[in-house]
Design a protein around this motif. Structure first.
Motif, PDB file in Angstrom:
ATOM      1  N   UNK A   1     -15.022 -66.687  14.613  1.00  0.00           N
ATOM      2  CA  UNK A   1     -14.671 -64.999  14.526  1.00  0.00           C
ATOM      3  C   UNK A   1     -14.960 -64.813  12.988  1.00  0.00           C
ATOM      4  N   UNK A   2     -14.712 -66.495  11.763  1.00  0.00           N
ATOM      5  CA  UNK A   2     -14.576 -64.953  10.793  1.00  0.00           C
ATOM      6  C   UNK A   2     -15.799 -64.793   9.942  1.00  0.00           C
ATOM      7  N   UNK A   3     -17.231 -65.603  10.796  1.00  0.00           N
ATOM      8  CA  UNK A   3     -18.433 -65.518  10.139  1.00  0.00           C
ATOM      9  C   UNK A   3     -18.323 -63.902   9.251  1.00  0.00           C
ATOM     10  N   UNK A   4     -18.931 -62.889  10.456  1.00  0.00           N
ATOM     11  CA  UNK A   4     -18.615 -61.877   9.691  1.00  0.00           C
ATOM     12  C   UNK A   4     -17.616 -61.358   8.477  1.00  0.00           C
ATOM     13  N   UNK A   5     -16.941 -61.707   8.332  1.00  0.00           N
ATOM     14  CA  UNK A   5     -15.584 -61.357   7.465  1.00  0.00           C
ATOM     15  C   UNK A   5     -16.615 -62.043   5.710  1.00  0.00           C
ATOM     16  N   UNK A   6     -16.500 -63.634   6.363  1.00  0.00           N
ATOM     17  CA  UNK A   6     -17.156 -63.800   5.036  1.00  0.00           C
ATOM     18  C   UNK A   6     -18.416 -63.684   4.371  1.00  0.00           C
ATOM     19  N   UNK A   7     -19.267 -63.254   6.027  1.00  0.00           N
ATOM     20  CA  UNK A   7     -20.806 -62.847   5.243  1.00  0.00           C
ATOM     21  C   UNK A   7     -20.032 -61.361   3.896  1.00  0.00           C
ATOM     22  N   UNK A   8     -19.551 -60.142   4.399  1.00  0.00           N
ATOM     23  CA  UNK A   8     -19.081 -59.672   3.937  1.00  0.00           C
ATOM     24  C   UNK A   8     -18.372 -59.204   2.278  1.00  0.00           C
ATOM     25  N   UNK A   9     -17.336 -60.990   2.288  1.00  0.00           N
ATOM     26  CA  UNK A   9     -16.444 -61.319   1.646  1.00  0.00           C
ATOM     27  C   UNK A   9     -17.215 -62.250   0.244  1.00  0.00           C
ATOM     28  N   UNK A  10     -18.832 -63.199   0.720  1.00  0.00           N
ATOM     29  CA  UNK A  10     -18.670 -63.169  -0.152  1.00  0.00           C
ATOM     30  C   UNK A  10     -20.764 -62.480  -0.709  1.00  0.00           C
ATOM     31  N   UNK A  11     -20.149 -61.600  -0.056  1.00  0.00           N
ATOM     32  CA  UNK A  11     -21.677 -60.779  -0.591  1.00  0.00           C
ATOM     33  C   UNK A  11     -21.129 -59.293  -1.032  1.00  0.00           C
ATOM     34  N   UNK A  12     -20.125 -59.124  -0.942  1.00  0.00           N
ATOM     35  CA  UNK A  12     -18.958 -58.062  -2.298  1.00  0.00           C
ATOM     36  C   UNK A  12     -18.707 -58.843  -3.582  1.00  0.00           C
ATOM     37  N   UNK A  13     -18.411 -60.691  -3.219  1.00  0.00           N
ATOM     38  CA  UNK A  13     -18.113 -61.080  -4.494  1.00  0.00           C
ATOM     39  C   UNK A  13     -19.239 -61.485  -5.253  1.00  0.00           C
ATOM     40  N   UNK A  14     -20.347 -62.281  -4.573  1.00  0.00           N
ATOM     41  CA  UNK A  14     -21.633 -62.270  -5.184  1.00  0.00           C
ATOM     42  C   UNK A  14     -22.734 -61.051  -6.056  1.00  0.00           C
ATOM     43  N   UNK A  15     -22.520 -59.580  -5.220  1.00  0.00           N
ATOM     44  CA  UNK A  15     -22.189 -58.571  -6.569  1.00  0.00           C
ATOM     45  C   UNK A  15     -21.326 -58.419  -7.373  1.00  0.00           C
ATOM     46  N   UNK A  16     -20.161 -58.254  -7.406  1.00  0.00           N
ATOM     47  CA  UNK A  16     -19.475 -57.993  -8.034  1.00  0.00           C
ATOM     48  C   UNK A  16     -19.541 -59.826  -9.227  1.00  0.00           C
ATOM     49  N   UNK A  17     -19.816 -60.449  -9.016  1.00  0.00           N
ATOM     50  CA  UNK A  17     -19.959 -61.391 -10.086  1.00  0.00           C
ATOM     51  C   UNK A  17     -21.681 -61.555 -11.100  1.00  0.00           C
ATOM     52  N   UNK A  18     -22.375 -60.807  -9.978  1.00  0.00           N
ATOM     53  CA  UNK A  18     -23.952 -60.649 -10.928  1.00  0.00           C
ATOM     54  C   UNK A  18     -23.903 -58.923 -12.224  1.00  0.00           C
ATOM     55  N   UNK A  19     -22.843 -58.093 -11.934  1.00  0.00           N
ATOM     56  CA  UNK A  19     -22.442 -56.865 -12.105  1.00  0.00           C
ATOM     57  C   UNK A  19     -21.887 -57.167 -13.243  1.00  0.00           C
ATOM     58  N   UNK A  20     -20.575 -58.093 -13.037  1.00  0.00           N
ATOM     59  CA  UNK A  20     -20.266 -58.957 -14.020  1.00  0.00           C
ATOM     60  C   UNK A  20     -20.989 -59.449 -15.383  1.00  0.00           C
ATOM     61  N   UNK A  21     -21.642 -60.437 -14.808  1.00  0.00           N
ATOM     62  CA  UNK A  21     -22.156 -61.018 -15.540  1.00  0.00           C
ATOM     63  C   UNK A  21     -22.971 -60.547 -16.119  1.00  0.00           C
ATOM     64  N   UNK A  22     -24.112 -59.782 -16.040  1.00  0.00           N
ATOM     65  CA  UNK A  22     -25.297 -58.809 -16.654  1.00  0.00           C
ATOM     66  C   UNK A  22     -24.130 -57.613 -17.286  1.00  0.00           C
ATOM     67  N   UNK A  23     -23.105 -57.089 -17.079  1.00  0.00           N
ATOM     68  CA  UNK A  23     -22.314 -56.538 -17.512  1.00  0.00           C
ATOM     69  C   UNK A  23     -21.740 -56.652 -19.105  1.00  0.00           C
ATOM     70  N   UNK A  24     -21.318 -58.146 -18.882  1.00  0.00           N
ATOM     71  CA  UNK A  24     -21.052 -58.982 -20.315  1.00  0.00           C
ATOM     72  C   UNK A  24     -22.091 -59.564 -21.138  1.00  0.00           C
ATOM     73  N   UNK A  25     -23.057 -59.897 -20.407  1.00  0.00           N
ATOM     74  CA  UNK A  25     -24.759 -59.944 -21.443  1.00  0.00           C
ATOM     75  C   UNK A  25     -24.737 -59.129 -22.366  1.00  0.00           C
ATOM     76  N   UNK A  26     -25.042 -57.902 -21.247  1.00  0.00           N
ATOM     77  CA  UNK A  26     -25.731 -56.539 -22.273  1.00  0.00           C
ATOM     78  C   UNK A  26     -24.947 -55.744 -23.140  1.00  0.00           C
TER      79      UNK A  26
END
Length: 196
Positions: A163-188
Motif C-alpha cells: 500500500x505504500x507504493x503510491x506514496x513512495x513514488x510521490x515522495x521520491x519523485x518530489x525528493x528527486x526534483x528537489x535534489x536536481x533543483x538544488x543541485x542546479x541552483x548551487x551549480x549556477x
C-alpha cells in the motif's frame, strides 16, 4: 566518519547506562534486538535475492536496455558534461534503474563504478559537476517499487504491504526534483561567483 559517530553514540549510551544503573536493561535490549536483526537480515536477503533474480531476467530479456534507451535522453540532459558513449552513462543508467526498483544494494556497485569513471573523466581530485549531480540523484533516488520496505512490512505482518507504493513514488519523485533543483541552483550560483 559515520562509523566513528555510531561508535561514539554506542559508547556514550553504554557509559550513561552504567552510571544511571540501567545496564541490565541495555544488555537485555542488545540481545533481543540481535535476534530480530538477524531475522530481518535473513528475510531481506531472500527478498533481495528474488528481486535481483528478476533484475537479471529483465536484463537478459533486454528490458533494462530498453529502459536505458528511454531514459538516455533525460540522463544526457541531467549530465551534459559526459560524452555521448562514455561508460559512465551506462553505469549511471544501471544505478538509476536499480534504485527505481528499490534495490539500493544492487545500485551501489554501479554508482561506485560511475563515480570512478566520472573521476577519470574529470582528471581532478575535486568533485566534478556530474559527480555532485549523481550524488544528489542517488541520495534522493526515485523509487517505483520499494522492495526493501515491502519486505519489512511483510515480515511484520502488514495487511497490505504494497500500500505504500503510491506514496513512495510521490515522495521520491518530489525528493528527486528537489535534489536536481538544488543541485542546479548551487551549480549556477557557483558559476556566477567565479565569473565575478
Amino acid at each position: 566518519m559515520v562509523n566513528l559517530i555510531w561508535a561514539l553514540l554506542a559508547v556514550i549510551g553504554i557509559i550513561y547506562a552504567a552510571f544511571n544503573g540501567t545496564m541490565e536493561e541495555v544488555n537485555k535490549a542488545i540481545f533481543e534486538t540481535l535476534d530480530e536483526a538477524i531475522m530481518i537480515t535473513l528475510s531481506l536477503g531472500g527478498v533481495l535475492i528474488f528481486w535481483l533474480g528478476l533484475m537479471k531476467i529483465a536484463e537478459e530479456a533486454g528490458l533494462l536496455k530498453g529502459l536505458a534507451k528511454i531514459f538516455r535522453p533525460v540522463v544526457k540532459r541531467i549530465f551534459p558534461d559526459i560524452p555521448e558513449n562514455h561508460p559512465a552513462l551506462g553505469y549511471i543508467l544501471s544505478n538509476m534503474t536499480a534504485n527505481m526498483f528499490g534495490l539500493g544494494n544492487a545500485a551501489t556497485p554501479m554508482g561506485l563504478k560511475a563515480m570512478k569513471e566520472l573521476k577519470n573523466l574529470s582528471g581532478s581530485d575535486h568533485a566534478s559537476r556530474s559527480m555532485i549531480t549523481l550524488l544528489a540523484i542517488n541520495t534522493s533516488s526515485l523509487t517505483l517499487i520499494p522492495t526493501t520496505v515491502i519486505a519489512i512490512r511483510m515480515k511484520y505482518g502488514a495487511v497490505d504491504p504494497t500500500s505504500i507504493v503510491g506514496a513512495t513514488i510521490l515522495a521520491t519523485l518530489i525528493s528527486t526534483c528537489a535534489a536536481l533543483l538544488i543541485d542546479r541552483y548551487f551549480y549556477y550560483r557557483r558559476k556566477r561567483a567565479f565569473r565575478i
